[in-house]
Design a protein around this motif. Sequence first.
Motif, PDB file in Angstrom:
ATOM      1  N   GLN A  92     -46.429  13.002 -21.450  1.00 20.92           N
ATOM      2  CA  GLN A  92     -45.341  12.478 -22.275  1.00 20.92           C
ATOM      3  C   GLN A  92     -44.298  11.673 -21.496  1.00 20.92           C
ATOM      4  OE1 GLN A  92     -45.743  12.288 -25.314  1.00 20.92           O
ATOM      5  NE2 GLN A  92     -46.735  14.088 -26.154  1.00 20.92           N
ATOM      6  N   THR A 131     -54.959  13.844 -20.150  1.00 22.60           N
ATOM      7  CA  THR A 131     -56.217  14.139 -20.854  1.00 22.60           C
ATOM      8  C   THR A 131     -57.296  14.522 -19.843  1.00 22.60           C
ATOM      9  OG1 THR A 131     -56.634  11.744 -20.820  1.00 22.60           O
ATOM     10  CG2 THR A 131     -55.762  12.697 -22.875  1.00 22.60           C
ATOM     11  N   SER A 188     -58.642  17.921 -24.715  1.00 25.96           N
ATOM     12  CA  SER A 188     -58.034  16.591 -24.679  1.00 25.96           C
ATOM     13  C   SER A 188     -58.443  15.756 -25.886  1.00 25.96           C
ATOM     14  CB  SER A 188     -58.422  15.880 -23.383  1.00 25.96           C
ATOM     15  OG  SER A 188     -57.866  16.529 -22.256  1.00 25.96           O
ATOM     16  N   ARG A 228     -59.038  16.952 -28.830  1.00 20.25           N
ATOM     17  CA  ARG A 228     -58.261  17.489 -29.956  1.00 20.25           C
ATOM     18  C   ARG A 228     -56.784  17.110 -29.839  1.00 20.25           C
ATOM     19  NH1 ARG A 228     -62.354  21.956 -29.290  1.00 20.25           N
ATOM     20  NH2 ARG A 228     -63.678  21.729 -31.140  1.00 20.25           N
ATOM     21  N   LEU A 229     -56.295  16.974 -28.620  1.00 17.00           N
ATOM     22  CA  LEU A 229     -54.933  16.472 -28.428  1.00 17.00           C
ATOM     23  C   LEU A 229     -54.803  15.066 -29.007  1.00 17.00           C
ATOM     24  CD1 LEU A 229     -52.086  16.578 -26.927  1.00 17.00           C
ATOM     25  CD2 LEU A 229     -53.258  15.422 -25.056  1.00 17.00           C
ATOM     26  N   GLN A 251     -56.607  13.759 -31.276  1.00  9.29           N
ATOM     27  CA  GLN A 251     -56.815  13.801 -32.730  1.00  9.29           C
ATOM     28  C   GLN A 251     -55.537  14.099 -33.514  1.00  9.29           C
ATOM     29  OE1 GLN A 251     -60.129  16.618 -33.329  1.00  9.29           O
ATOM     30  NE2 GLN A 251     -61.259  14.937 -34.269  1.00  9.29           N
ATOM     31  N   ARG A 252     -54.505  14.566 -32.858  1.00  6.14           N
ATOM     32  CA  ARG A 252     -53.271  14.917 -33.571  1.00  6.14           C
ATOM     33  C   ARG A 252     -52.558  13.692 -34.136  1.00  6.14           C
ATOM     34  NH1 ARG A 252     -50.770  19.011 -28.997  1.00  6.14           N
ATOM     35  NH2 ARG A 252     -52.514  20.515 -28.981  1.00  6.14           N
ATOM     36  N   ASP A 253     -52.882  12.506 -33.615  1.00  4.67           N
ATOM     37  CA  ASP A 253     -52.261  11.276 -34.091  1.00  4.67           C
ATOM     38  C   ASP A 253     -53.321  10.364 -34.694  1.00  4.67           C
ATOM     39  OD1 ASP A 253     -49.343  11.388 -33.121  1.00  4.67           O
ATOM     40  OD2 ASP A 253     -50.452  11.876 -31.297  1.00  4.67           O
ATOM     41  N   THR A 254     -52.863   9.434 -35.498  1.00  2.00           N
ATOM     42  CA  THR A 254     -53.751   8.424 -36.069  1.00  2.00           C
ATOM     43  C   THR A 254     -53.569   7.144 -35.273  1.00  2.00           C
ATOM     44  OG1 THR A 254     -53.604   9.411 -38.264  1.00  2.00           O
ATOM     45  CG2 THR A 254     -54.360   7.131 -38.131  1.00  2.00           C
ATOM     46  N   ASN A 262     -60.223   7.368 -34.258  1.00  3.79           N
ATOM     47  CA  ASN A 262     -60.273   8.755 -34.719  1.00  3.79           C
ATOM     48  C   ASN A 262     -61.684   9.160 -35.137  1.00  3.79           C
ATOM     49  OD1 ASN A 262     -57.247   7.886 -35.136  1.00  3.79           O
ATOM     50  ND2 ASN A 262     -57.264  10.130 -35.055  1.00  3.79           N
TER      51      ASN A 262
END
Length: 300
Positions: free
Chosen positions: A136, A151, A194, A196-197, A199-202, A218
């Motif tokens: 971040q 990641t 990583s 799945r991390l 995947q949290r955003d589009t 995605n």
Amino acid sequence: MPRAGEARTLEPGVRVILAPNPSPMTFWGTNTYLVGQGRDVAVIDPGPAQEAHLAAILAALAPGQRVSHIVVTHSHLDHSPLARQLAQQTGAPVLAFGASDAGKSPVMQALSDAGLAGGGEGVDAGFTCDQTLSHQDTLAGEGWTLRCLHTPGHMGNHICLALGDAVFSGDHVMGWASSLVSPPDGDLTDFMASCRLLQRDTWRVFYPAHGAPISAPNERLAWLIDHRLSREAEILAATQAGAPTVEEITKVVYQDTPTALLPAAERNVFAHLVDLVGRGRIQAMPRLELNAKFTVIPGA
């Protein structure tokens, strides 16, 4: 296939230069990305130590532009060696998650300490950076901001970089092949986390380090996860049926694979077995190692 050395615009503020290092592992070669239209330009994955590629990066700068940041997604030999040379030419700092052993999971560190060597992926063992990046963290130049996403999976120090709804996905997500995960440098448990991390955003687009942009990122992430889960099921079935070693499991699961590619397939099988041992699905005897005998734990 793009032409090596030619700077191509992918969208406003994003250009790519293909390095002349095609191979079965790199596809067309390494994509070096230039981010920024104003004075400050970030270079992502400067690539292998090749004078022609260094010249192509410098030639792509417009009058008044400078390289302000050199960012390495991970320290494999097709991504990081040119970073130091480019830094010496431009004065820009080299940024990464850390050295080649940074971010390595405890289980992979234990395998490494026990003597397990890499599978020939080409780690840049001497890689150093001037500034370390954490998950971040942000980097900014005139007209752009990059956000670091740690990641791990393909390698412990692997990062992706988000530019708005676009992601420079390194070797974590590519469109032409699934990412290689080879212990002790690659960790499948980390790789799945990583995915799945991300995947949290589009996301709108992924710009991978090899191959063409991914226009449905995605969907590609979902495919990667499903592909790994399918391979896991095949490995569990082969082990349950009595194949006890990495070599024997590989022969069952990869029956149509050319002999020359079986060593890489064995590394992939071992990556899955390490993950399954960690999740309590499989037992390794006498200990977790490449030459162990594996059995499925009943009821697990």
